[in-house]
Design an enzyme around this catalytic site. Sequence first.
Site, short mmCIF file in Angstrom:
data_model
loop_
_atom_site.label_atom_id
_atom_site.label_comp_id
_atom_site.label_asym_id
_atom_site.label_seq_id
_atom_site.Cartn_x
_atom_site.Cartn_y
_atom_site.Cartn_z
CE1 TYR A 148 -3.68 2.58 0.89
CE2 TYR A 148 -2.10 3.36 2.52
CZ TYR A 148 -3.27 3.53 1.80
OH TYR A 148 -4.02 4.67 1.99
N PRO A 175 -2.77 13.39 5.59
CG PRO A 175 -4.87 12.35 5.48
CD PRO A 175 -3.67 12.71 4.64
CG HIS A 191 -7.90 3.15 10.14
ND1 HIS A 191 -7.91 4.25 9.32
CD2 HIS A 191 -7.44 2.13 9.36
CE1 HIS A 191 -7.47 3.92 8.11
NE2 HIS A 191 -7.18 2.64 8.12
CG ASP A 282 2.37 -1.58 22.97
OD1 ASP A 282 1.16 -1.84 23.11
OD2 ASP A 282 3.15 -1.43 23.91
#
Length: 547
Positions: A148, A175, A191, A282
């Site tokens: 991507y 953004p 997301h 994480d």
Amino acid sequence: MLNEENVVILVTGGSGLIGKALQRVITSEDTEKKFSKRSGENWIFLSSADGDLRDQDQASSIFKKHKPSYVIHLAALVGGLYKNMKFKADFYRDNMLMNENILHLSKVYNVKKVISCLSTCIFPDKTTYPIDEKMIHDGPPHESNYGYAYAKRMVDIINKVYNEQYGCQFTSIIPTNIYGLHDNFSLEDSHVIPGLIHKCYLAQKNNTPFTISGSGSPLRQFIYSKDLAELLVWTLREYKEIEPIILSVGEEDEITIKNVAEEIVKAMKYTGKVDWDTSKADGQHKKTASNLKLRSYLPDYKFTNFSTGTNLQIKISFKIFVLGIKETVEWFLANFDKEVKAIFPDIEDDLCKRLLEMNGGNAENTINYLLEQQEFKADQQPSIPPRAVAPPVAVEREQPETDEEMARRLQDEDFARQLQEEENLSLQRTANQAPSNEDNGLGIEELKKDFIEGSKFVAEKSVETGKFIAEKSVEYGSKAAVLANNLFQRAKSEYEKTTQAKSSSVAGTRVDIRDQLSEHDLLNTDEEPLEYKKASLNSTSLVNTEK
């Protein structure tokens, strides 16, 4: 772009998060005039129903039909971390095809300006912070989503080469993490914020713990979709550079994922247990982006306080973020089924919500499912398919999964897909018959249970049959051994008798013995004794009789 007449602004991906925010901004009475729709502007918001932008012919037909003056290119194949990891080639190829078609057709149709939407994931994995617009190509992106990321990076390259060779005014925005109304709340590939909202919703609804992957320590910059839409309108009308521009809150406004989760819990009024699954990684700790370029153009830009309507300086406070989260949660709860009901107004509330949950919270997938399964009629409610496949557990975009977890998930997905295909075929054969109440709402766990029980039954019967065959084999094998021993003793006795006979008769006696032994196949070591063969055949016959 200043007070032009008969301006056509074509927005690809117009039904998504940013596209919906754009629609709201340009039409709302509360929007500042400089961001509102102007006289002579015709805004056209495309969705996937208008055509496949990967297909050159379909994309060309769209441009031929609308003849756009300006293009805002938001359409893309997007997804969360795990989807990016699994389908790198698809993400690369589909986005490359869309970007190439849109940008080249914009050149062919003399579009005055194109703004494409990139992402902060295109920046190098190994870099210094804060990142800025000049660092895009300084190194490879993170391995997890490079398909991507490279497709999006190529937009910046196309912008530059088309400008240098043809003079095209192509640029792009970058953004940071976007959230807001009309987001993708799917449990599969949303997301972090919409995924957590939906996950918390289900935890509250089912009275289960709200489990979040990781420690919650990673830092992120979030921009509200309405603010991004306003900045996008400004970029369209005022920004003249080919170089991209980062649209983001300031570096000082990063907040942790734990802060996000806590505010979602408050907004949802969730009172259950919150667990942090620290066995999950994480992900990248921070991706701090600089908005100095934006501030150089808009030093007085004001973010909206969603609670009171007052305006604050460009520095967005945590309080404003909380209000944005609150509004997003409220919109989610009020509109979870709204898009489906817009197409199927007579569908019952409970049924609609269950169908949405079955499709991971994705309204478009739910609508497509209903359209594919049966034609909806006002006096006939669509039915949930028997034993509908339950949605997978929500995941946050930032948390990588282990190889073992991925293998197990992919196996479950394949199993679920096969079951769904079988159920769809069954549903098509009984399209006019409503499923029984006892079948409604059964999920993948029930199907797995049935499958396991059936497999266990087959295994038990297989063991019983195998045990029976083994016992019979031993039994008849023992009988064959006894018979062979008797024959051997008989032959030995006959041999001893012949040693006492005259030498002239020895040969004949031995021939007789050989003839007798041959009758029982004892001299042919490559074959079993005849009685043993019969025993084996009888054993097989007995086994078959038991079936």
